[in-house]
Write an enzyme that holds these catalytic residues in place. Structure first.
Site, PDB file in Angstrom:
ATOM      1  N   SER A 143       0.840  -1.201   0.000  1.00  0.00           N
ATOM      2  CA  SER A 143       0.000   0.000   0.000  1.00  0.00           C
ATOM      3  C   SER A 143       0.875   1.251   0.000  1.00  0.00           C
ATOM      4  O   SER A 143       1.701   1.422  -0.903  1.00  0.00           O
ATOM      5  CB  SER A 143      -0.956  -0.054   1.202  1.00  0.00           C
ATOM      6  OG  SER A 143      -1.966   0.906   1.096  1.00  0.00           O
ATOM      7  N   ASP A 240      -9.618  -3.611  -5.641  1.00  0.00           N
ATOM      8  CA  ASP A 240      -8.937  -2.486  -4.998  1.00  0.00           C
ATOM      9  C   ASP A 240      -9.072  -1.219  -5.847  1.00  0.00           C
ATOM     10  O   ASP A 240      -8.880  -1.263  -7.064  1.00  0.00           O
ATOM     11  CB  ASP A 240      -7.459  -2.854  -4.816  1.00  0.00           C
ATOM     12  CG  ASP A 240      -6.660  -1.839  -4.028  1.00  0.00           C
ATOM     13  OD1 ASP A 240      -7.265  -0.925  -3.431  1.00  0.00           O
ATOM     14  OD2 ASP A 240      -5.423  -1.972  -4.011  1.00  0.00           O
ATOM     15  N   HIS A 270      -7.960  -4.715  -1.384  1.00  0.00           N
ATOM     16  CA  HIS A 270      -6.775  -4.126  -0.763  1.00  0.00           C
ATOM     17  C   HIS A 270      -6.403  -4.914   0.506  1.00  0.00           C
ATOM     18  O   HIS A 270      -7.271  -5.394   1.223  1.00  0.00           O
ATOM     19  CB  HIS A 270      -7.101  -2.672  -0.405  1.00  0.00           C
ATOM     20  CG  HIS A 270      -5.912  -1.826  -0.119  1.00  0.00           C
ATOM     21  ND1 HIS A 270      -5.033  -1.434  -1.103  1.00  0.00           N
ATOM     22  CD2 HIS A 270      -5.458  -1.283   1.038  1.00  0.00           C
ATOM     23  CE1 HIS A 270      -4.092  -0.680  -0.564  1.00  0.00           C
ATOM     24  NE2 HIS A 270      -4.315  -0.584   0.734  1.00  0.00           N
TER      25      HIS A 270
END
Length: 323
Positions: A143, A240, A270
């Site tokens: 991320s 995501d 995610h």
């Protein structure tokens, strides 16, 4: 930086610290010589890092993997990646450095990426004492950590004392200049939503103009400026909201002549490497491990001495006793 923003960030950090990954490895399955905490001096303040030392008999210098956790540049701790770092250090016979980099809004852009790069330079400067190979370093992150990792790899190009031979970019935010409202998911309520993304950006970017800086938005790097980036493993997830910019960055790297191993995980959102589905998480970690093994074997002094691949992971679930 305003008081309400800081208050919300601290609340989010407190919540994040209590979060437990649903997919984790059993530490006992991956014994190490030691795990130690080091404090590394940087211009952005002392940086705490967890060092995972493999129990390897080799006298050759160890390759190094620098891991950067997720959390939107605002939250997250290296402990969230602990079991994965143990697996990689054990299976690859490398030193894994799991960094607790400075967080926004107290330390906005470019503090996180610049501090992470300083840690890389510190490692190179201490290479002999640590017994590591500064010409055989990989960086990676999840991320926001994936954003920082590719920024670090960018800064490391052409460095005299160190070399980044591979980068792992795991469902990363790579275009902070694009309004989160324009980032979509097939899900009604994806894990990372528009509001949360906007909050992260507002904390990290003290000046909205910084969103166009190549170190903040790697996707905005001019094509010619990506030449010479290290070979890349780039992971995206079907649901995501960051999938599109991840795929666009992979394509841009390829156009710049960079070797890219790209994988989109269907049916995943995610943070799936930490939250599951389990089969997909295991596949992703195996991909990361295999990519690092190939890079280290190709570039490191310890050629041919790396540990053999693990055929399967030993997994604990957060709702099981003892995890």
């Amino acid at each position: 930086m305003n008081a309400m923003q800081t208050f919300k960030a601290k609340l989010l950090r407190a919540f994040a610290k209590r979060m437990k990954a649903k997919f984790i490895y059993d530490a006992a399955a991956y014994p190490l010589r030691a795990v130690e905490e080091k404090i590394i001096p940087t211009a952005w303040g002392p940086a705490r890092a967890l060092f995972y030392w493999p129990d390897t008999p080799s006298v050759e210098p160890l390759p190094v993997y620098l891991n950067l956790h997720g959390g939107g540049f605002v939250a997250g701790v290296p402990e969230h990646d602990d079991s994965y770092c143990r697996r990689l250090a054990h299976n690859l016979g490398c030193l894994v450095v799991n960094l607790d980099y400075v967080l926004a809004p107290e330390h906005p852009f470019p503090a996180g990426v610049r501090q992470s790069f300083e840690v890389l330079e510190w490692l190179a400067g201490q290479a002999t004492a640590l017994g590591i190979d500064p010409q055989c370093i990989a960086v990676g992150g999840h991320s926001a950590g994936g954003n920082l990792a590719t920024g670090v790899a960018n800064l490391a190009r052409g460095h005299q004392r160190l070399r980044v031979v591979h980068q792992i970019i795991d469902y990363a935010a790579l275009d902070l200049a694009l309004d989160p409202e324009q980032k979509h998911s097939p899900l009604d309520k994806p894990l990372l939503g528009t509001g949360l993304m906007r909050f992260f950006n507002s904390c990290y970017l003290s000046d909205p103009a910084h969103a166009h800086d190549p170190l903040a938005s790697p996707l905005r790097v001019p094509l010619e400026a990506l030449q010479g980036m290290p070979a890349t493993t780039l992971i995206t997830a079907e649901y995501d909201i960051l999938r599109v910019e991840g795929e666009a960055y992979a394509e841009k790297l390829r156009q710049a002549g960079v070797a890219v191993h790209e994988r989109m995980f269907a049916g995943c959102d995610h943070m799936f490497t930490h939250l599951g589905p389990d089969d997909s998480a295991q596949e992703a970690w195996q991909l990361i491990e295999d990519s690092l093994r190939e890079a280290f074997s190709a570039h490191c002094a310890r050629l041919g001495t790396l540990a053999k691949p693990s055929l399967s992971g030993h997994v604990h679930h957060a709702n099981q006793p003892g995890s």
